[in-house]
Scaffold this motif. Structure first.
Motif, PDB file in Angstrom:
ATOM      1  N   GLN A 147       0.793  -1.240   0.169  1.00 22.49           N
ATOM      2  CA  GLN A 147       0.446  -0.089  -0.170  1.00 22.49           C
ATOM      3  C   GLN A 147       1.037   1.007  -0.176  1.00 22.49           C
ATOM      4  O   GLN A 147       0.472   2.478  -0.853  1.00 22.49           O
ATOM      5  CB  GLN A 147      -1.372  -0.239   0.973  1.00 22.49           C
ATOM      6  CG  GLN A 147      -1.789  -0.725   1.372  1.00 22.49           C
ATOM      7  CD  GLN A 147      -3.300  -0.607  -0.240  1.00 22.49           C
ATOM      8  OE1 GLN A 147      -3.363   0.099  -0.683  1.00 22.49           O
ATOM      9  NE2 GLN A 147      -3.356  -1.960  -0.633  1.00 22.49           N
ATOM     10  N   LEU A 148       1.893   1.237   0.037  1.00 27.49           N
ATOM     11  CA  LEU A 148       2.931   2.812   0.524  1.00 27.49           C
ATOM     12  C   LEU A 148       3.199   2.838  -0.381  1.00 27.49           C
ATOM     13  O   LEU A 148       4.124   3.499  -0.727  1.00 27.49           O
ATOM     14  CB  LEU A 148       3.447   2.473   1.758  1.00 27.49           C
ATOM     15  CG  LEU A 148       2.833   2.769   3.170  1.00 27.49           C
ATOM     16  CD1 LEU A 148       3.430   3.100   4.229  1.00 27.49           C
ATOM     17  CD2 LEU A 148       1.730   3.801   2.693  1.00 27.49           C
ATOM     18  N   GLU A 149       3.995   1.602  -0.948  1.00 29.23           N
ATOM     19  CA  GLU A 149       5.007   1.719  -2.739  1.00 29.23           C
ATOM     20  C   GLU A 149       4.384   2.814  -3.452  1.00 29.23           C
ATOM     21  O   GLU A 149       5.250   3.960  -4.355  1.00 29.23           O
ATOM     22  CB  GLU A 149       5.159   0.578  -3.262  1.00 29.23           C
ATOM     23  CG  GLU A 149       6.413   0.410  -4.067  1.00 29.23           C
ATOM     24  CD  GLU A 149       7.335   0.779  -3.858  1.00 29.23           C
ATOM     25  OE1 GLU A 149       8.540   1.716  -4.473  1.00 29.23           O
ATOM     26  OE2 GLU A 149       7.791  -0.095  -2.976  1.00 29.23           O
ATOM     27  N   PRO A 150       3.088   3.254  -3.475  1.00 25.53           N
ATOM     28  CA  PRO A 150       3.326   3.929  -4.504  1.00 25.53           C
ATOM     29  C   PRO A 150       3.600   5.564  -4.182  1.00 25.53           C
ATOM     30  O   PRO A 150       3.299   6.096  -4.603  1.00 25.53           O
ATOM     31  CB  PRO A 150       1.632   3.979  -4.802  1.00 25.53           C
ATOM     32  CG  PRO A 150       1.455   2.192  -4.589  1.00 25.53           C
ATOM     33  CD  PRO A 150       2.759   2.225  -3.104  1.00 25.53           C
ATOM     34  N   LEU A 151       3.446   5.309  -2.386  1.00 22.88           N
ATOM     35  CA  LEU A 151       3.533   6.357  -2.016  1.00 22.88           C
ATOM     36  C   LEU A 151       4.709   7.419  -2.041  1.00 22.88           C
ATOM     37  O   LEU A 151       5.248   8.183  -2.698  1.00 22.88           O
ATOM     38  CB  LEU A 151       2.483   6.901  -0.576  1.00 22.88           C
ATOM     39  CG  LEU A 151       3.084   7.701   0.589  1.00 22.88           C
ATOM     40  CD1 LEU A 151       2.114   9.262  -0.309  1.00 22.88           C
ATOM     41  CD2 LEU A 151       1.962   7.529   1.714  1.00 22.88           C
ATOM     42  N   VAL A 152       5.275   5.918  -1.992  1.00 25.45           N
ATOM     43  CA  VAL A 152       6.925   6.962  -1.548  1.00 25.45           C
ATOM     44  C   VAL A 152       8.147   6.699  -2.946  1.00 25.45           C
ATOM     45  O   VAL A 152       8.623   7.502  -3.160  1.00 25.45           O
ATOM     46  CB  VAL A 152       7.751   6.138  -1.084  1.00 25.45           C
ATOM     47  CG1 VAL A 152       7.221   6.028   0.987  1.00 25.45           C
ATOM     48  CG2 VAL A 152       7.715   4.142  -1.204  1.00 25.45           C
ATOM     49  N   SER A 153       7.187   6.159  -3.541  1.00 28.28           N
ATOM     50  CA  SER A 153       7.706   6.165  -5.226  1.00 28.28           C
ATOM     51  C   SER A 153       7.172   6.973  -6.335  1.00 28.28           C
ATOM     52  O   SER A 153       7.804   7.616  -7.443  1.00 28.28           O
ATOM     53  CB  SER A 153       7.036   4.389  -5.883  1.00 28.28           C
ATOM     54  OG  SER A 153       7.742   3.822  -5.646  1.00 28.28           O
ATOM     55  N   GLY A 154       6.954   8.586  -5.466  1.00 29.07           N
ATOM     56  CA  GLY A 154       5.743   9.288  -5.841  1.00 29.07           C
ATOM     57  C   GLY A 154       4.781   9.668  -6.639  1.00 29.07           C
ATOM     58  O   GLY A 154       4.837  11.027  -7.291  1.00 29.07           O
ATOM     59  N   GLY A 155       4.490   8.865  -6.861  1.00 31.81           N
ATOM     60  CA  GLY A 155       3.047   8.697  -7.415  1.00 31.81           C
ATOM     61  C   GLY A 155       2.356   9.199  -6.390  1.00 31.81           C
ATOM     62  O   GLY A 155       2.582   9.497  -4.920  1.00 31.81           O
ATOM     63  N   SER A 156       1.004  10.880  -7.027  1.00 32.40           N
ATOM     64  CA  SER A 156       0.507  11.739  -5.937  1.00 32.40           C
ATOM     65  C   SER A 156      -1.009  11.045  -5.602  1.00 32.40           C
ATOM     66  O   SER A 156      -1.271  11.559  -4.598  1.00 32.40           O
ATOM     67  CB  SER A 156       0.164  12.700  -7.116  1.00 32.40           C
ATOM     68  OG  SER A 156      -1.226  11.843  -8.228  1.00 32.40           O
ATOM     69  N   GLN A 157      -0.918   9.714  -5.910  1.00 29.16           N
ATOM     70  CA  GLN A 157      -2.112   9.203  -5.292  1.00 29.16           C
ATOM     71  C   GLN A 157      -2.333   8.173  -4.550  1.00 29.16           C
ATOM     72  O   GLN A 157      -1.092   6.435  -5.207  1.00 29.16           O
ATOM     73  CB  GLN A 157      -3.439   8.817  -6.467  1.00 29.16           C
ATOM     74  CG  GLN A 157      -4.057  10.649  -6.750  1.00 29.16           C
ATOM     75  CD  GLN A 157      -4.984  10.757  -5.713  1.00 29.16           C
ATOM     76  OE1 GLN A 157      -5.249  10.063  -4.420  1.00 29.16           O
ATOM     77  NE2 GLN A 157      -5.121  12.416  -5.598  1.00 29.16           N
ATOM     78  N   VAL A 158      -2.360   7.784  -3.875  1.00 22.98           N
ATOM     79  CA  VAL A 158      -2.214   6.752  -2.675  1.00 22.98           C
ATOM     80  C   VAL A 158      -3.288   5.243  -2.960  1.00 22.98           C
ATOM     81  O   VAL A 158      -4.926   5.825  -3.533  1.00 22.98           O
ATOM     82  CB  VAL A 158      -2.567   6.507  -1.175  1.00 22.98           C
ATOM     83  CG1 VAL A 158      -2.867   5.323  -0.180  1.00 22.98           C
ATOM     84  CG2 VAL A 158      -1.307   7.610  -0.616  1.00 22.98           C
ATOM     85  N   PRO A 159      -3.106   4.384  -3.625  1.00 20.66           N
ATOM     86  CA  PRO A 159      -3.720   3.240  -4.072  1.00 20.66           C
ATOM     87  C   PRO A 159      -5.590   3.501  -3.086  1.00 20.66           C
ATOM     88  O   PRO A 159      -5.240   3.568  -2.781  1.00 20.66           O
ATOM     89  CB  PRO A 159      -3.747   1.906  -4.583  1.00 20.66           C
ATOM     90  CG  PRO A 159      -2.154   1.656  -3.054  1.00 20.66           C
ATOM     91  CD  PRO A 159      -2.188   3.809  -3.602  1.00 20.66           C
TER      92      PRO A 159
END
Length: 159
Positions: A147-159
């Protein structure tokens, strides 16, 4: 009681921030925050609080030491002690947490509810209880990573 502050001033940080909230900040939320810091070192700010006050849990110390995380410095904090009011993601881990987060009026991009059983309510011998704590730890590790990978990878939205 001192307001809950961290080693890094969140107001000055560009790192994404996540707050984990459970009932007493004794088991679920401190495990989740510690795992987030271990899995994403230097890539996010992870905090944990409880709706109500709690005490440090020795089983948490034991099962986290098994994976190289020292929880002996963890002191439970409550939601009202938070200095920061803005988080990129708030994750609630107990049934009483979503309402408390809403009442606190935190600013956040996303609130996710991960309902997880509290292993401190498991009865049985020491190995049975430790097994419940390990199960929670391992479940949280998978969930935090996914769940946190997108947040720390620079994705602007959390899934």
């Amino acid at each position: 009681m001192q307001p809950y502050a961290s080693r890094i001033d969140q107001r000055k940080s560009e790192l994404p921030s996540v707050l984990f909230v459970c009932s007493m900040n004794s088991v679920r939320s401190p495990i989740a925050a510690a795992l987030a810091r271990q899995l994403f070192p230097g890539r996010l700010l992870a905090r944990s609080v409880g709706v109500n006050g709690g005490v440090a849990d020795q089983f948490v110390h034991e099962v986290m030491a098994e994976i190289g995380i020292d929880m002996s410095v963890h002191t439970p904090h409550i939601l009202d002690e938070l200095v920061a009011n803005r988080f990129d993601l708030v994750v609630t881990l107990s049934d009483d947490a979503p309402g408390a987060v809403e009442r606190k009026g935190l600013e956040t991009n996303e609130v996710q509810h991960w309902p997880l059983a509290d292993p401190s309510s498991v009865e049985g011998n020491r190995e049975t209880v430790l097994g419940a704590y390990r199960e929670l730890r391992d479940s949280l590790r998978r969930r935090v990573r996914e769940q946190l990978e997108p947040l720390v990878s620079g994705g602007s939205q959390v899934p």
